[in-house]
Design an enzyme around this catalytic site. Structure first.
Site, PDB file in Angstrom:
ATOM      1  N   ASP A 264     -28.030 -25.464   8.124  1.00 13.71           N
ATOM      2  CA  ASP A 264     -27.709 -24.714   9.345  1.00 13.71           C
ATOM      3  C   ASP A 264     -28.258 -25.392  10.607  1.00 13.71           C
ATOM      4  OD1 ASP A 264     -26.186 -22.659   8.285  1.00 13.71           O
ATOM      5  OD2 ASP A 264     -27.892 -21.296   8.008  1.00 13.71           O
TER       6      ASP A 264
ATOM      7  N   GLY B 225     -33.804 -13.739  19.320  1.00 12.65           N
ATOM      8  CA  GLY B 225     -33.648 -13.437  17.894  1.00 12.65           C
ATOM      9  C   GLY B 225     -34.691 -14.192  17.104  1.00 12.65           C
TER      10      GLY B 225
ATOM     11  N   LYS C 202     -29.768 -15.946   0.771  1.00 10.57           N
ATOM     12  CA  LYS C 202     -30.380 -17.223   1.178  1.00 10.57           C
ATOM     13  C   LYS C 202     -31.833 -17.367   0.726  1.00 10.57           C
ATOM     14  CE  LYS C 202     -27.403 -18.420   5.054  1.00 10.57           C
ATOM     15  NZ  LYS C 202     -27.364 -18.860   6.464  1.00 10.57           N
TER      16      LYS C 202
ATOM     17  N   GLY D 203     -20.710 -20.240  18.063  1.00 12.47           N
ATOM     18  CA  GLY D 203     -21.280 -20.925  16.912  1.00 12.47           C
ATOM     19  C   GLY D 203     -20.270 -21.380  15.872  1.00 12.47           C
TER      20      GLY D 203
ATOM     21  N   ASN E 198     -29.027 -22.467   2.292  1.00 13.92           N
ATOM     22  CA  ASN E 198     -27.591 -22.151   2.379  1.00 13.92           C
ATOM     23  C   ASN E 198     -26.772 -23.071   1.474  1.00 13.92           C
ATOM     24  OD1 ASN E 198     -27.565 -24.589   3.770  1.00 13.92           O
ATOM     25  ND2 ASN E 198     -26.170 -23.871   5.361  1.00 13.92           N
TER      26      ASN E 198
ATOM     27  N   GLY F 291     -34.505 -13.960  13.314  1.00 10.63           N
ATOM     28  CA  GLY F 291     -34.105 -13.718  11.927  1.00 10.63           C
ATOM     29  C   GLY F 291     -33.939 -15.023  11.165  1.00 10.63           C
TER      30      GLY F 291
ATOM     31  N   SER G 276     -15.297 -14.977   4.179  1.00 14.14           N
ATOM     32  CA  SER G 276     -15.922 -16.270   4.474  1.00 14.14           C
ATOM     33  C   SER G 276     -14.869 -17.337   4.797  1.00 14.14           C
ATOM     34  CB  SER G 276     -16.743 -16.728   3.263  1.00 14.14           C
ATOM     35  OG  SER G 276     -17.151 -18.070   3.447  1.00 14.14           O
TER      36      SER G 276
HETATM   37  P1  NDP Z   1     -30.950 -11.529  10.503  1.00 17.04           P
HETATM   38  O1  NDP Z   1     -30.512 -10.190  10.007  1.00 17.04           O
HETATM   39  O2  NDP Z   1     -31.910 -12.335   9.695  1.00 17.04           O
HETATM   40  O3  NDP Z   1     -31.624 -11.337  11.959  1.00 17.04           O
HETATM   41  C1  NDP Z   1     -31.011 -10.498  12.907  1.00 17.04           C
HETATM   42  C2  NDP Z   1     -31.639 -10.713  14.279  1.00 17.04           C
HETATM   43  O4  NDP Z   1     -30.952  -9.877  15.220  1.00 17.04           O
HETATM   44  C3  NDP Z   1     -33.116 -10.328  14.343  1.00 17.04           C
HETATM   45  O5  NDP Z   1     -33.761 -11.136  15.298  1.00 17.04           O
HETATM   46  C4  NDP Z   1     -33.034  -8.868  14.829  1.00 17.04           C
HETATM   47  O6  NDP Z   1     -34.197  -8.410  15.486  1.00 17.04           O
HETATM   48  C5  NDP Z   1     -31.894  -8.959  15.823  1.00 17.04           C
HETATM   49  N1  NDP Z   1     -31.295  -7.646  16.021  1.00 17.04           N
HETATM   50  C6  NDP Z   1     -30.560  -6.937  15.137  1.00 17.04           C
HETATM   51  N2  NDP Z   1     -30.212  -5.750  15.671  1.00 17.04           N
HETATM   52  C7  NDP Z   1     -30.755  -5.708  16.913  1.00 17.04           C
HETATM   53  C8  NDP Z   1     -30.751  -4.734  17.957  1.00 17.04           C
HETATM   54  N3  NDP Z   1     -30.124  -3.554  17.842  1.00 17.04           N
HETATM   55  N4  NDP Z   1     -31.400  -5.021  19.110  1.00 17.04           N
HETATM   56  C9  NDP Z   1     -32.044  -6.221  19.264  1.00 17.04           C
HETATM   57  N5  NDP Z   1     -32.082  -7.174  18.305  1.00 17.04           N
HETATM   58  C10 NDP Z   1     -31.443  -6.912  17.146  1.00 17.04           C
HETATM   59  O7  NDP Z   1     -29.612 -12.324  10.784  1.00 17.04           O
HETATM   60  P2  NDP Z   1     -29.431 -13.921  10.824  1.00 17.04           P
HETATM   61  O8  NDP Z   1     -30.582 -14.493  11.566  1.00 17.04           O
HETATM   62  O9  NDP Z   1     -29.116 -14.431   9.482  1.00 17.04           O
HETATM   63  O10 NDP Z   1     -28.093 -14.084  11.688  1.00 17.04           O
HETATM   64  C11 NDP Z   1     -28.084 -13.889  13.108  1.00 17.04           C
HETATM   65  C12 NDP Z   1     -26.669 -14.123  13.615  1.00 17.04           C
HETATM   66  O11 NDP Z   1     -26.342 -15.504  13.499  1.00 17.04           O
HETATM   67  C13 NDP Z   1     -25.631 -13.346  12.795  1.00 17.04           C
HETATM   68  O12 NDP Z   1     -24.814 -12.611  13.671  1.00 17.04           O
HETATM   69  C14 NDP Z   1     -24.880 -14.405  12.032  1.00 17.04           C
HETATM   70  O13 NDP Z   1     -23.519 -14.073  11.886  1.00 17.04           O
HETATM   71  C15 NDP Z   1     -25.055 -15.658  12.895  1.00 17.04           C
HETATM   72  N6  NDP Z   1     -25.057 -16.898  12.097  1.00 17.04           N
HETATM   73  C16 NDP Z   1     -24.208 -17.908  12.440  1.00 17.04           C
HETATM   74  C17 NDP Z   1     -24.190 -19.093  11.715  1.00 17.04           C
HETATM   75  C18 NDP Z   1     -23.244 -20.188  12.086  1.00 17.04           C
HETATM   76  O14 NDP Z   1     -23.021 -21.104  11.267  1.00 17.04           O
HETATM   77  N7  NDP Z   1     -22.678 -20.185  13.273  1.00 17.04           N
HETATM   78  C19 NDP Z   1     -25.087 -19.314  10.570  1.00 17.04           C
HETATM   79  C20 NDP Z   1     -25.975 -18.200  10.321  1.00 17.04           C
HETATM   80  C21 NDP Z   1     -25.940 -17.038  11.070  1.00 17.04           C
HETATM   81  P3  NDP Z   1     -35.394  -7.693  14.655  1.00 17.04           P
HETATM   82  O15 NDP Z   1     -36.199  -8.807  14.045  1.00 17.04           O
HETATM   83  O16 NDP Z   1     -36.143  -6.935  15.680  1.00 17.04           O
HETATM   84  O17 NDP Z   1     -34.747  -6.819  13.619  1.00 17.04           O
END
Ligand code: NDP
Length: 268
Positions: A100, A124, A64, A237, A85, A126, A13
């Protein structure tokens, strides 16, 4: 002041380094540590942290949602995101917050990106996307399309934010060939960590569109390359990471730190 980030894994981190810089610039004595804590163990870890004088912390994956469930009170941002967070002590109890989304908007301000009146496409659905949607919709975009591998997840998210005065629509990634070109493309999947970018049709972004990836560092590279090949300006980001940390630091200390120096590439 004792602060920390809890997560699993958490050793890489950047939060301890960022908060150390903020504390130094503000002339505050802050001890900010990274504490490894697996899912399911947060309540116990927080109790120990409190007993040592801990008064605030950040939470990262996979904690989280657990943090939000543990806190007796929560900000609107944390409730919107369904995740927290940032935890601070308020009236002797943990209060959950989420910086965030506000961090992303602060970075948009810095970069001169204005979502107002734009068609925004978010790829996305997530936790990170859930966290940025509320603050993004408050910027009054013309409409927002959420596209996700699991279309149902995009749909659920779109419905959750349907009352904000902006048309939000959830799509499957495979349906994007039918979508109108967007003006602002936000990449919010975790695919970059596998060295991949989402499969998007070329027609998805207007020629003048700006792209922003929530990922940074090596995880930004695949999407950055996709954008480069199509002549799209893309930002990572890292700025959001710094800005969300600054907002958390303000919650912890009452002091809003200057973020400018940290945005320099060599600073972190
Ligand atoms: P989550 O695990 O909650 O969500 C992951 C997302 O990626 C989902 O929409 C998922 O789709 C998609 N995904 C994963 N694998 C695949 C694949 N093979 N093909 C297509 N889609 C895929 O993660 P977070 O939302 O917490 O984080 C997302 C990104 O944002 C991370 O990489 C993280 O590092 C970054 N981040 C950056 C921050 C910053 O401060 N800059 C803060 C928080 C996060 P599905 O729903 O279909 O599984």
């Amino acid at each position: 002041m004792k602060l920390a980030v809890f997560g699993h894994p958490v050793a890489n981190s950047k939060s301890p380094a960022i908060h150390a810089r903020f504390a130094e610039a503000a002339g505050l004595a802050v001890d900010y540590r990274a504490i490894d804590c697996p899912a399911g163990a947060l309540a116990e870890a927080l109790q120990a942290f409190r007993a040592e004088g801990g008064s605030g912390c950040n939470l990262t994956l996979p904690l989280k949602a657990e943090g939000l469930a543990l806190a007796p009170t929560a900000s609107a941002a944390a409730r919107d995101a369904d995740a927290c967070n940032t935890l601070v002590i308020r009236g002797g109890r943990w209060h959950a917050d989420n910086t965030d989304g506000a961090g992303l908007i602060a970075d948009f301000d810095r970069l001169g990106i204005d979502p107002a009146g734009k068609h925004v496409l978010i790829v996305g659905a997530g936790g990170a996307v859930a966290g940025v949607l509320g603050p993004l919709l408050a910027q009054a975009p013309a409409r927002v399309t959420i596209a996700n591998r699991s279309a149902d997840r995009a749909d659920v998210l779109a419905r959750r934010f349907a009352d904000r005065g902006v048309h939000v629509h959830g799509w499957g990634l495979d349906a994007l060939t039918r979508a109108d070109p967007c003006d602002l493309l936000i990449q919010g999947t975790s695919l970059g960590h596998r060295g991949e970018a989402p499969a998007l049709p070329d027609s998805i972004a207007a020629p003048t569109a700006v792209a922003y990836d929530l990922n940074y560092g090596p995880a930004f590279e695949p999407f950055a390359a996709w954008c480069r090949e199509r002549g799209l300006r893309a930002h990572d980001g890292r700025g959001m990471l710094i800005e969300q940390a600054a907002l958390a630091f303000e919650r912890f200390t009452g002091t809003r730190p200057e973020t400018g120096p940290l945005h320099a590439r060599e600073a972190l």
